[in-house]
Design an enzyme around this catalytic site. Structure first.
Site, PDB file in Angstrom:
ATOM      1  N   SER A  20       0.817  -1.206   0.000  1.00 24.49           N
ATOM      2  CA  SER A  20       0.000   0.000   0.000  1.00 24.49           C
ATOM      3  C   SER A  20       0.859   1.268   0.000  1.00 24.49           C
ATOM      4  O   SER A  20       1.870   1.344   0.682  1.00 24.49           O
ATOM      5  CB  SER A  20      -0.868  -0.033   1.264  1.00 24.49           C
ATOM      6  OG  SER A  20      -1.564   1.165   1.378  1.00 24.49           O
ATOM      7  N   ALA A  69       6.887  10.844   5.127  1.00 24.63           N
ATOM      8  CA  ALA A  69       5.850  11.396   5.996  1.00 24.63           C
ATOM      9  C   ALA A  69       4.815  12.023   5.073  1.00 24.63           C
ATOM     10  O   ALA A  69       4.661  13.236   4.996  1.00 24.63           O
ATOM     11  CB  ALA A  69       6.443  12.426   6.947  1.00 24.63           C
ATOM     12  N   CYS A 128      -2.333   4.136  13.092  1.00 24.66           N
ATOM     13  CA  CYS A 128      -2.894   5.467  13.234  1.00 24.66           C
ATOM     14  C   CYS A 128      -3.069   5.757  14.724  1.00 24.66           C
ATOM     15  O   CYS A 128      -3.337   4.853  15.510  1.00 24.66           O
ATOM     16  CB  CYS A 128      -4.232   5.557  12.517  1.00 24.66           C
ATOM     17  SG  CYS A 128      -5.328   4.235  12.966  1.00 24.66           S
TER      18      CYS A 128
END
Lengths: 300, 256
Positions: A20, A69, A128
């Site tokens: 991904s 990032a 997350c």
């Protein structure tokens, strides 16, 4: 020769996929007929709402790797489903959609939307913040188990949990995901890292820190796959610095069912197909008929 | 045009001035399809150092693919050590090209800072035969940063040079040259490529005088294909990728 693998009863014609976040938009680089040879596609993580991503600079080169990032820049799940997914599905191979929710409710809605959109499987990006007692869901076994169980409850398609390597004992987290009912695990995500510009005495990333990927992390990731494989029974989709066939073979021998090419897509977009050819050659060379003979065949 | 990846032979790789090198690669399939402002993504070697490819504006396309580059770090240093006969893995042509002037345009102003001259030769090749007043404003730190004037003159450009130390042209910044030339905004088109402070100065001057144009922007790049979203730039329409949405952007769009 049988290269096919299966996850939760779903058959993939070979073990090679793309990780991904390393492939989106590059579709137009390839001929569909080349892409069609891969085992599956895992497009970039989508969130419930559009995300604009992190301020630049978003990437920095490191020895044998990179730190990113990006900040999960994406158009949101609805636009992904209407605008991008049809093109990915048209390639004609299984699509595993990666989702990331900011809370349990978002994960539930994402899983339902992705189910309704008709894809092969859903990958939960658990790196997350905000859900667990620790800084990431993937660092809190109880939160991992809970989010996986919730996703399973709302999903007809297989659920894969993508784990973060930024933990003390990844096998413990993997066991929690299995306990929650995960059909498979993806490991590993990137390692938290930073590079400092010594002249400016500032981080080289706009987001201050980011995630390290590429060959630099491969030996650590191979060890983690090995640790997890010995602890759990569900299939593993392994990733971390695969640049060449041997790298993918290490993961498969360590126990992975599939191997995903990630960062290498940025260096040489021909890598996934080169890896596939190399895995095939290896089996021939070693007189193996099926990829399953190789999986977890690490000698002690 | 479809993006092509191939391994191609270097036919020339020469130092032309100071730290500037001129590289020629026998990559006709890429070279013939290049539009002005597009770039190629070059793998400097097969190993892991440097890890990323390096993007270079195409200096000139055609049968031979030409690149003008400045040796600024380890990757370009390795590139400079390559000899004719050695090969390079190249992907291209990539990115969004310059928009060519429409029929209302009478004056084209190219503003280059240092190695930022690179994408403009292909552009002037393309507009060479058009009845346009072509002005090249070219700035550099010193005389050694001012190269290829003859090629631009051959393409019909009027050239004004500025250097920081006054060793060529006038002493000062190229943005200073720009503000001294009388231009009619309705018939002028600006193209700029160079360091960020220069681009910011050009953008602000053009905005004050209602002038339109485009700039070519640079950022650290990984894939070059729009996949990683690493080379994001802040624009008035949100983040955009330099490799896929750019490197050419409308002059007013990039937020400095």
């Amino acid at each position: 020769m049988d290269l096919s693998v299966s996850i939760a009863g779903i058959k993939f014609k070979n073990p090679v996929t793309v990780a991904s976040g390393t492939f989106g938009h590059a579709e137009d680089f390839y001929d569909d007929k080349e892409l069609r040879r891969l085992g599956a596609l895992i497009p970039k993580t989508v969130t419930l709402f559009p995300r604009q991503g992190n301020p630049p600079p978003r990437i920095v080169e490191t020895p044998a790797g990179m730190i990113n990032a990006i900040g999960i820049e994406n158009p949101g799940v609805d636009i992904f489903i209407t605008d991008k997914l049809p093109l990915l599905k048209a390639i004609g191979i299984p699509v595993i959609v990666s989702v990331s929710g900011a809370n349990y409710e978002e994960f539930r809605i994402l899983v339902e939307k992705v189910n309704a959109a008709g894809v092969t499987a859903v990958e939960l990006n658990l790196s997350c913040p905000n859900l667990g007692k620790h800084s990431l869901v993937a660092q809190d076994p109880a939160a991992v188990e809970r989010v996986v169980r919730l996703a399973k409850k709302h999903s007809r398609i297989p659920v894969c949990a993508k784990l973060s390597p930024n933990v003390t004992d990844i096998a413990q987290i993997a066991a929690a995901a299995e306990q929650g009912g995960a059909d498979a695990l993806s490991l590993v995500n990137t390692f938290q890292a930073m590079v400092i510009d010594v002249e400016k005495r500032r981080s080289k990333l706009g987001n201050f820190t980011g995630g390290l990927s590429g060959p630099a992390i491969r030996p650590i990731a191979v060890f983690m796959v090995h640790q997890v494989y010995r602890r759990i029974k569900i299939p593993i989709i392994a990733m971390g610095g695969i640049m060449a066939p041997d790298d993918a073979l290490q993961y498969i021998i360590a126990g992975a069912t599939m191997a995903a090419v990630g960062t290498a897509n940025f260096i040489d977009p021909g890598t996934p197909l080169a890896v596939l050819r190399g895995v095939e050659d290896y089996l021939k060379r070693h007189g193996m008929q099926r990829i399953s003979e190789l999986r977890g065949s690490l000698q002690s | 045009m479809k993006k092509i990846q191939g391994v191609y032979k270097i036919t020339a790789n020469q130092k032309i001035s100071g730290s500037y090198y001129h590289l020629k690669i026998a990559a006709p399939d890429i070279g013939r399809g290049v539009l002005p402002g597009q770039f190629v993504h070059v793998r400097v070697n097969d190993g892991l150092e440097p890890f990323f490819r390096r993007p270079f504006s195409v200096f000139r396309g055609g049968k031979s693919l030409e690149i003008l580059y400045d040796v600024v770090g380890p990757a370009t240093k390795q590139l400079a050590a390559k000899r004719p006969g050695e090969t390079l893995d190249v992907i291209g042509p990539l990115g969004h090209a310059f928009t060519l002037p429409d029929k209302n345009i009478r004056v084209v102003v190219l503003i280059a800072g240092g190695v930022g001259i690179a994408p403009f030769l292909t552009l002037t090749d393309k507009i060479r035969l058009k009845k346009l007043d072509k002005i090249l404003l070219y700035g550099g730190r010193t005389k050694a940063n001012i190269v290829s004037l003859k090629a631009f003159r051959d393409n019909g450009c009027r050239i004004h040079v500025a250097t920081d130390d006054g060793s060529a042209g006038v002493k000062g910044r190229v943005s200073g040259l720009f503000s001294k030339i009388p231009l009619d905004p309705s018939t002028t088109l600006i193209y700029a490529c160079g360091p960020r402070p220069m681009l910011a100065a050009i953008q602000s001057f053009a905005a004050q005088h209602g002038m339109r144009g485009e700039l070519s922007y640079e950022e650290v790049m990984a894939c070059g294909l729009g996949a990683c979203l690493g080379c994001a730039v802040q624009t008035r329409k949100g983040y955009k990728t330099v490799c896929h949405d750019g490197p050419v952007f409308p002059l007013e769009e990039v937020v400095f």
